[in-house]
Design an enzyme around this catalytic site. Sequence first.
Site, short mmCIF file in Angstrom:
data_model
loop_
_atom_site.label_atom_id
_atom_site.label_comp_id
_atom_site.label_asym_id
_atom_site.label_seq_id
_atom_site.Cartn_x
_atom_site.Cartn_y
_atom_site.Cartn_z
N ASP A 355 0.86 -1.18 0.00
CA ASP A 355 0.00 0.00 0.00
C ASP A 355 0.90 1.24 0.00
O ASP A 355 2.12 1.15 0.13
CB ASP A 355 -0.94 -0.03 1.22
CG ASP A 355 -2.19 0.79 0.98
OD1 ASP A 355 -3.24 0.49 1.58
OD2 ASP A 355 -2.13 1.74 0.17
N GLU A 557 -10.48 6.78 4.47
CA GLU A 557 -9.51 6.14 5.35
C GLU A 557 -9.65 6.64 6.79
O GLU A 557 -10.76 6.91 7.26
CB GLU A 557 -8.10 6.31 4.77
CG GLU A 557 -8.01 5.75 3.34
CD GLU A 557 -6.61 5.68 2.79
OE1 GLU A 557 -6.40 6.03 1.63
OE2 GLU A 557 -5.71 5.23 3.51
C1 GLC Z 1 -4.40 4.23 -0.05
C2 GLC Z 1 -5.29 3.06 0.28
C3 GLC Z 1 -5.38 2.02 -0.80
C4 GLC Z 1 -5.21 2.68 -2.15
C5 GLC Z 1 -3.81 3.25 -2.22
C6 GLC Z 1 -3.55 4.00 -3.54
O1 GLC Z 1 -3.69 4.65 1.07
O2 GLC Z 1 -5.04 2.38 1.51
O3 GLC Z 1 -6.65 1.36 -0.66
O4 GLC Z 1 -5.39 1.73 -3.18
O5 GLC Z 1 -3.52 4.13 -1.15
O6 GLC Z 1 -4.36 5.14 -3.62
#
Ligand code: GLC
Length: 679
Positions: A355, A557
């Site tokens: 991530d 988030e």
């Molecule tokens: C974010 C998320 C993830 C996402 C990634 C790219 O922090 O946790 O779900 O796909 O970054 O945007």
Amino acid sequence: MNETISRQIKMIRLMKPLILLLGLILLVACQTPEAVPTAVPVVDAPVSTPVPVAATNTPEPVATDEPDILPYQDPALPIDERVEDLLDRMTLDEKIGQMTLIENGSIRPEGVTEFNLGAILSGGGGSPPENSPQAWLEMVTAYQEAALETRLGIPLLYGVDAVHGHSNVVGATIFPHNIGLGATRNPDLLYEIGRVTAVETLATGIHWDYAPVLAVARDIRWGRTYEAYAEETDLVTLLSNAYLLGLQGVDGSTSDLGHPLTLLGTPKHWVADGGTGWETSTTGSYKIDQGDTILDEETLRAVHIPPYITAVDSGARSMMISYSSWNGLKMHAHDYLINDVLIGEIGFEGFIVSDWQAIDQITSNYYEAVVTSINAGVDLNMVPFDTSGFINAMKRAIRNGDISQERVDQAVTNILTVKMELGLFENPLQDDSLLETVGSDEHRAVARQAVAESLVLLQNDNEALPVSKDVDRIFIGGQYGDDIGLQSGGWTIEWQGASGEITEGTTFLEATEAAVSEETEVYFNRFGKFETVTDENGDPLRADVGFVLLGERPYAEGRGDREDLSINSTMIERMREQADVVVVILVTGRPLIITDELPLADAWVAAWWPGTEGNGITDVLFGDQDFSGKLSFSWPRSMDQIPFNFEEMPTEGCDAPLFPFGYGLTYQNNSPVESLDCN
Ligand code: GLC
């Protein structure tokens, strides 16, 4: 110096011209194309010496303009042979570049060529300066063309969070978030949504979608609750799988990544991202997002892992690791759950992506974090900013033997294999032929139906609903009634979403005006105040029906982690004084605490964050279609009930949820739950 040596020196001097002549002849003889390897970029001493790029057995150099098709470029060959051939040709720099994922705001296309990057992403809101489908296609094309400029011309994989439609793009069709789609319980619909999302994403040149979320969300205080389909494992499995098959296939049951209208999905976030505990997060101000899931392994396997097993069986070829921890160990460092369970036991064979900057959370020593995570099974690091920092850490780790060449080769093999399965080597560039599908009427019709099926009727006293299209007067109170941004929620145009006319769509007000008769008067006020609506004598007029739209402002988030889920009832009470029938519509990312407010209104509807097609709401509220939505999350009576004990969920009395998982009234079946005085 003695005599013998002196004689030898004279002999050598006499023979010198002969030796030079012989050397010259040999040099000329060796200048045939098959013998001289192409100049390798002197970036780093290649760990594996690249074999000659144009290795042929032609006895005489044949003058030709057409480069030979090299094995890795030959689609007629098996993918594993092509990958092996390509890997053998790659320098260490090129291999590390394939393991590096950078966000588009941190590198220009030329950087892709310079660092041999394998992947670029747009994070939430990572739009080009002009946010239009055409501009997105131009941006992605520029990065892809830069990748094709590299020595071996390995195409780029461009990724984006198209999590409820291609939701960063102005004009795209935006669907209800997963919590609403969970209420539909309709896998065929989810498949269609996957299909529409794939086509609109591919229209912009992007072949990789960071979706679906497979979280089984257990505490609705979590800011990502709405990204989950449900609190219940089987429903998450059913719907996430249908959506994945919609992204990756066209026949409804299998993945076909080589098809021009399919793209790569990314089941996420491995694993148990939805099981974290309140106040276990160590990320900034977050309370539960990216926290610690404290569970025995049996429960972890029973509740959180099954959706991934189905996703692998359905052809998942990319997986994203969770920020969260399991029993105190960060998932990005979890050798057992990644290498042994996901890969070894479940048999996942694609590539694993970290991530966003998640590796950095393992330890403050970045070098150690990189070593730990790559060795734990991460193949592609979503760095996403410091390109050189990651590349240099990787080089150092390989030099030190902390990351083996075999591990690098396996990671690059995983990545290249999926790129070839996607057909990227043959068709890396998307033309503009799909642009007209973005936000098309046909696609919006799918979203409109999804909105209608996502609505859950919680209460319908005095037959408040459906509302006749011929009523004299309607009041609509609350800013959520006429704001496409608030209606769409997080992960919309911007990472956190935003209020206002941020994209094209139909608000609830616009949908209502379109639905009712020409004689019906519709008034809107963001504060729910209608005292200025008066008769000829200046006396305030009442409405036949007053809609009150309450909601949650968009979030994403951990910024959506929220301890108190109560609502403000002022506008309901105000509407009660102005309308004969009061209907509350909740525009939220999760259930809120409404127990004490229920009696204030005749009807209550959970609309979640419906996206751009507000007419899906009026289709049901004005009776063109009945409710069919059923809660995919238990609705709490009070905050004291959260988190629910799902192993022993009370089903009656004051300890039971206000509305249980699976609850939803219809016009045909209006049997509400027993109202209890639990105060
Ligand atoms: C974010 C998320 C993830 C996402 C990634 C790219 O922090 O946790 O779900 O796909 O970054 O945007």
